[in-house]
Design a protein around this motif. Structure first.
Motif, PDB file in Angstrom:
ATOM      1  N   ASP A   1     -55.025  27.654 -41.778  1.00 29.98           N
ATOM      2  CA  ASP A   1     -56.127  28.027 -41.164  1.00 29.98           C
ATOM      3  C   ASP A   1     -57.430  27.811 -40.726  1.00 29.98           C
ATOM      4  OD1 ASP A   1     -56.854  29.331 -38.369  1.00 29.98           O
ATOM      5  OD2 ASP A   1     -56.807  31.052 -38.998  1.00 29.98           O
ATOM      6  N   LYS A   2     -57.655  26.746 -39.987  1.00 35.35           N
ATOM      7  CA  LYS A   2     -59.627  26.651 -40.210  1.00 35.35           C
ATOM      8  C   LYS A   2     -60.719  27.333 -39.904  1.00 35.35           C
ATOM      9  CE  LYS A   2     -58.635  22.427 -42.106  1.00 35.35           C
ATOM     10  NZ  LYS A   2     -58.719  21.312 -43.328  1.00 35.35           N
ATOM     11  N   THR A   3     -59.918  27.987 -38.961  1.00 40.81           N
ATOM     12  CA  THR A   3     -60.909  29.153 -38.484  1.00 40.81           C
ATOM     13  C   THR A   3     -61.051  29.948 -39.092  1.00 40.81           C
ATOM     14  OG1 THR A   3     -59.128  30.194 -37.358  1.00 40.81           O
ATOM     15  CG2 THR A   3     -60.267  28.130 -35.776  1.00 40.81           C
ATOM     16  N   SER A   4     -60.624  30.421 -40.718  1.00 41.50           N
ATOM     17  CA  SER A   4     -60.637  31.571 -41.157  1.00 41.50           C
ATOM     18  C   SER A   4     -59.725  33.206 -41.100  1.00 41.50           C
ATOM     19  CB  SER A   4     -62.071  31.509 -41.950  1.00 41.50           C
ATOM     20  OG  SER A   4     -62.157  30.501 -42.823  1.00 41.50           O
ATOM     21  N   GLU A   5     -59.518  33.054 -39.453  1.00 44.77           N
ATOM     22  CA  GLU A   5     -59.385  34.284 -38.954  1.00 44.77           C
ATOM     23  C   GLU A   5     -58.303  35.123 -39.626  1.00 44.77           C
ATOM     24  OE1 GLU A   5     -58.116  36.367 -34.580  1.00 44.77           O
ATOM     25  OE2 GLU A   5     -59.021  33.968 -34.849  1.00 44.77           O
ATOM     26  N   TYR A   6     -57.182  34.395 -39.875  1.00 44.72           N
ATOM     27  CA  TYR A   6     -55.364  34.393 -40.531  1.00 44.72           C
ATOM     28  C   TYR A   6     -55.984  34.922 -42.156  1.00 44.72           C
ATOM     29  CZ  TYR A   6     -53.474  33.266 -36.275  1.00 44.72           C
ATOM     30  OH  TYR A   6     -52.764  33.799 -34.934  1.00 44.72           O
ATOM     31  N   ALA A   7     -57.164  33.816 -42.782  1.00 44.28           N
ATOM     32  CA  ALA A   7     -57.628  34.068 -44.031  1.00 44.28           C
ATOM     33  C   ALA A   7     -57.588  35.469 -44.020  1.00 44.28           C
ATOM     34  CB  ALA A   7     -58.114  33.558 -44.831  1.00 44.28           C
ATOM     35  N   ASP A   8     -58.745  35.687 -43.255  1.00 46.03           N
ATOM     36  CA  ASP A   8     -59.581  37.286 -43.412  1.00 46.03           C
ATOM     37  C   ASP A   8     -58.775  38.543 -43.439  1.00 46.03           C
ATOM     38  OD1 ASP A   8     -62.302  35.643 -44.153  1.00 46.03           O
ATOM     39  OD2 ASP A   8     -62.550  35.920 -41.769  1.00 46.03           O
ATOM     40  N   ALA A   9     -58.166  38.177 -42.125  1.00 45.29           N
ATOM     41  CA  ALA A   9     -56.904  39.912 -41.657  1.00 45.29           C
ATOM     42  C   ALA A   9     -55.865  39.499 -42.684  1.00 45.29           C
ATOM     43  CB  ALA A   9     -56.071  38.502 -40.355  1.00 45.29           C
TER      44      ALA A   9
ATOM     45  N   THR B   1     -56.118  38.347 -46.495  1.00 44.99           N
ATOM     46  CA  THR B   1     -56.451  38.281 -48.016  1.00 44.99           C
ATOM     47  C   THR B   1     -57.415  39.822 -48.071  1.00 44.99           C
ATOM     48  OG1 THR B   1     -59.195  37.029 -47.222  1.00 44.99           O
ATOM     49  CG2 THR B   1     -57.097  35.943 -48.241  1.00 44.99           C
ATOM     50  N   GLN B   2     -57.855  41.083 -46.562  1.00 41.58           N
ATOM     51  CA  GLN B   2     -58.812  41.943 -46.688  1.00 41.58           C
ATOM     52  C   GLN B   2     -57.712  43.068 -47.370  1.00 41.58           C
ATOM     53  OE1 GLN B   2     -59.452  43.621 -42.749  1.00 41.58           O
ATOM     54  NE2 GLN B   2     -57.462  43.268 -42.077  1.00 41.58           N
ATOM     55  N   PHE B   3     -56.539  42.907 -47.274  1.00 38.03           N
ATOM     56  CA  PHE B   3     -55.109  44.084 -47.878  1.00 38.03           C
ATOM     57  C   PHE B   3     -55.003  43.454 -49.604  1.00 38.03           C
ATOM     58  CE2 PHE B   3     -54.419  43.729 -43.644  1.00 38.03           C
ATOM     59  CZ  PHE B   3     -54.332  44.971 -43.150  1.00 38.03           C
ATOM     60  N   PHE B   4     -55.514  41.936 -49.976  1.00 37.31           N
ATOM     61  CA  PHE B   4     -55.982  42.372 -51.053  1.00 37.31           C
ATOM     62  C   PHE B   4     -56.554  43.062 -52.148  1.00 37.31           C
ATOM     63  CE2 PHE B   4     -54.435  36.786 -50.597  1.00 37.31           C
ATOM     64  CZ  PHE B   4     -53.285  37.305 -50.728  1.00 37.31           C
ATOM     65  N   PRO B   5     -55.987  43.471 -53.319  1.00 39.34           N
ATOM     66  CA  PRO B   5     -56.729  44.602 -53.793  1.00 39.34           C
ATOM     67  C   PRO B   5     -58.505  44.298 -54.582  1.00 39.34           C
ATOM     68  CG  PRO B   5     -54.608  43.865 -55.035  1.00 39.34           C
ATOM     69  CD  PRO B   5     -54.808  43.219 -53.880  1.00 39.34           C
ATOM     70  N   LEU B   6     -58.425  42.982 -54.973  1.00 40.67           N
ATOM     71  CA  LEU B   6     -59.991  42.437 -55.402  1.00 40.67           C
ATOM     72  C   LEU B   6     -60.442  42.364 -54.056  1.00 40.67           C
ATOM     73  CD1 LEU B   6     -59.665  40.953 -58.845  1.00 40.67           C
ATOM     74  CD2 LEU B   6     -59.981  43.085 -58.811  1.00 40.67           C
ATOM     75  N   GLN B   7     -60.170  41.374 -52.993  1.00 43.24           N
ATOM     76  CA  GLN B   7     -60.881  41.353 -52.015  1.00 43.24           C
ATOM     77  C   GLN B   7     -61.216  42.156 -50.950  1.00 43.24           C
ATOM     78  OE1 GLN B   7     -61.834  38.117 -51.069  1.00 43.24           O
ATOM     79  NE2 GLN B   7     -63.367  39.342 -49.561  1.00 43.24           N
ATOM     80  N   SER B   8     -60.474  43.646 -50.923  1.00 40.28           N
ATOM     81  CA  SER B   8     -60.744  44.909 -50.488  1.00 40.28           C
ATOM     82  C   SER B   8     -61.950  44.762 -50.887  1.00 40.28           C
ATOM     83  CB  SER B   8     -59.274  45.551 -49.881  1.00 40.28           C
ATOM     84  OG  SER B   8     -59.297  46.042 -51.843  1.00 40.28           O
ATOM     85  N   MET B   9     -61.811  45.846 -52.112  1.00 39.34           N
ATOM     86  CA  MET B   9     -62.936  46.544 -52.707  1.00 39.34           C
ATOM     87  C   MET B   9     -64.140  45.602 -52.766  1.00 39.34           C
ATOM     88  SD  MET B   9     -60.852  46.787 -56.316  1.00 39.34           S
ATOM     89  CE  MET B   9     -59.195  47.174 -56.611  1.00 39.34           C
ATOM     90  N   SER B  10     -64.882  43.905 -52.875  1.00 39.28           N
ATOM     91  CA  SER B  10     -65.382  43.375 -52.030  1.00 39.28           C
ATOM     92  C   SER B  10     -65.899  43.354 -51.112  1.00 39.28           C
ATOM     93  CB  SER B  10     -65.055  41.665 -52.875  1.00 39.28           C
ATOM     94  OG  SER B  10     -66.131  40.968 -52.477  1.00 39.28           O
ATOM     95  N   ASN B  11     -64.701  43.414 -50.017  1.00 41.71           N
ATOM     96  CA  ASN B  11     -65.351  43.826 -48.730  1.00 41.71           C
ATOM     97  C   ASN B  11     -65.963  45.026 -48.514  1.00 41.71           C
ATOM     98  OD1 ASN B  11     -63.937  42.001 -48.021  1.00 41.71           O
ATOM     99  ND2 ASN B  11     -61.985  42.822 -46.780  1.00 41.71           N
TER     100      ASN B  11
ATOM    101  N   PHE C   1     -56.840  31.495 -54.704  1.00 48.60           N
ATOM    102  CA  PHE C   1     -56.609  30.511 -54.820  1.00 48.60           C
ATOM    103  C   PHE C   1     -55.467  30.478 -53.781  1.00 48.60           C
ATOM    104  CE2 PHE C   1     -52.297  28.485 -55.115  1.00 48.60           C
ATOM    105  CZ  PHE C   1     -53.063  27.410 -54.797  1.00 48.60           C
ATOM    106  N   ALA C   2     -54.987  31.969 -52.999  1.00 43.76           N
ATOM    107  CA  ALA C   2     -54.768  32.348 -51.765  1.00 43.76           C
ATOM    108  C   ALA C   2     -55.975  32.426 -51.013  1.00 43.76           C
ATOM    109  CB  ALA C   2     -54.348  33.937 -51.926  1.00 43.76           C
ATOM    110  N   ARG C   3     -56.603  32.615 -51.128  1.00 39.53           N
ATOM    111  CA  ARG C   3     -57.143  32.266 -49.862  1.00 39.53           C
ATOM    112  C   ARG C   3     -57.568  30.983 -49.242  1.00 39.53           C
ATOM    113  NH1 ARG C   3     -60.609  35.690 -47.268  1.00 39.53           N
ATOM    114  NH2 ARG C   3     -62.611  34.523 -45.511  1.00 39.53           N
ATOM    115  N   ILE C   4     -57.892  29.928 -50.550  1.00 41.47           N
ATOM    116  CA  ILE C   4     -57.975  28.551 -49.932  1.00 41.47           C
ATOM    117  C   ILE C   4     -57.105  28.000 -49.642  1.00 41.47           C
ATOM    118  CG2 ILE C   4     -58.078  26.277 -51.149  1.00 41.47           C
ATOM    119  CD1 ILE C   4     -59.377  27.529 -53.832  1.00 41.47           C
ATOM    120  N   VAL C   5     -55.465  28.693 -49.708  1.00 39.20           N
ATOM    121  CA  VAL C   5     -54.716  28.065 -49.355  1.00 39.20           C
ATOM    122  C   VAL C   5     -54.391  28.762 -47.854  1.00 39.20           C
ATOM    123  CG1 VAL C   5     -51.576  27.963 -49.122  1.00 39.20           C
ATOM    124  CG2 VAL C   5     -53.308  27.993 -51.713  1.00 39.20           C
TER     125      VAL C   5
END
Length: 277
Positions: free
Chosen positions: A200-208, A210-220, A191-195
């Motif tokens: 930011d339509k480019t997803s640049e900030y979203a990636d920057a 969410t990469q520090f989120f626990p589960l997302q960092s593992m997924s990355n 949900f945080a990633r969707i927000v």
């Protein structure tokens, strides 16, 4: 350390549900080999999945670790149940009475999840190596043992995820609620990633961020491998699409996951220290 591991595996061995789940997990890992048997034959259309290059070296390291990582939830159930049983059966209190310190107790649990991660990694490595030598078009040593960073990433991903499950098991005490919380956390990160994407339509900030989120960092650590397949690229080209994904296992993603792993173990110990058992 061997003494601590011995204590934990005796507990697991005497728990029927844990034995079944662990056995089911490794059986399902073995079933990766069955992917080679998937064939479709409809008149002129013939499709054999193994012939699409999924078991070619070095691609197989990426594909198999990604697929195998999806099965980690079987051991997640074992880990949270392992902690829930400590509280419900009061074995944690008995262990401490018998002379086990709280630090040794947490260490024994962490060593157990580390062994789960290590054995899973070795198992996937052997399966991948075997399937690769059977089906791969490239068996030169330099090619076979390239891209092994996916195996390392697989181990770190499991270690981080299992440490998170261990923390949740200690925090919540009940396996069903701990697994429910894991699912809620997963949804919250999504949900945080969707927000962030809406902001930011480019997803640049979203990636920057969410990469520090626990589960997302593992997924990355291990990105989806399917768009690397020649057949998928060819289909994309036919509809005018091109893939531009970064499949690299980056060192900073490894650092982030190791940071969370350390944090989960420390938090688990601090929780245990504060609790009246």
């Amino acid at each position: 350390m061997l003494r601590l591991l011995n204590i934990e595996f005796i507990k697991l061995w005497n728990n029927r549900a844990s034995k079944i789940l662990i056995l089911a997990y490794f059986i399902l890992l073995s079933c990766i080999a069955l992917i080679a048997a998937i064939k479709f034959d409809f008149g002129f259309f013939k499709f054999h999945l193994a012939e699409q290059g999924i078991f070619n070296f070095p691609y197989i390291w990426h594909f198999n670790t990604y697929v195998a990582a999806a099965l980690k939830f079987f051991l997640a159930i074992v880990i949270v149940s392992m902690m829930a049983n400590e509280y419900s059966n009061k074995t944690i209190k008995q262990n401490l009475i018998d002379g086990l310190s709280k630090k040794e107790f947490i260490l024994s649990k962490f060593l157990t999840v580390a062994v789960f991660a290590l054995v899973s990694t070795i198992f996937v490595f052997i399966i991948s190596l075997t399937l690769g030598y059977i089906f791969s078009s490239f068996t030169e040593t330099s090619i076979v043992f390239s891209d092994l960073e996916y195996i390392v990433a697989f181990f770190i991903k499991l270690l981080g995820f299992f440490s998170f499950c261990l923390f949740l098991g200690i925090l919540i005490k009940r396996s069903a609620f701990a697994l429910g919380f894991l699912f809620v956390w997963y949804m919250a990160e999504g949900f945080a990633r969707i927000v962030l994407n809406l902001w930011d339509k480019t997803s640049e900030y979203a990636d920057a961020i969410t990469q520090f989120f626990p589960l997302q960092s593992m997924s990355n650590l291990i990105k989806q491998p399917f768009s690397r397949l020649g057949a998928v690229k060819e289909m994309a080209n036919q509809v005018g699409e091109q893939f531009n994904f970064d499949y690299t296992v980056h060192w900073y993603n490894i650092i982030i996951v190791l940071f969370w792993t350390s944090l989960f173990v420390i938090f688990s110990y601090k929780l245990l220290q504060k609790r009246d058992l």
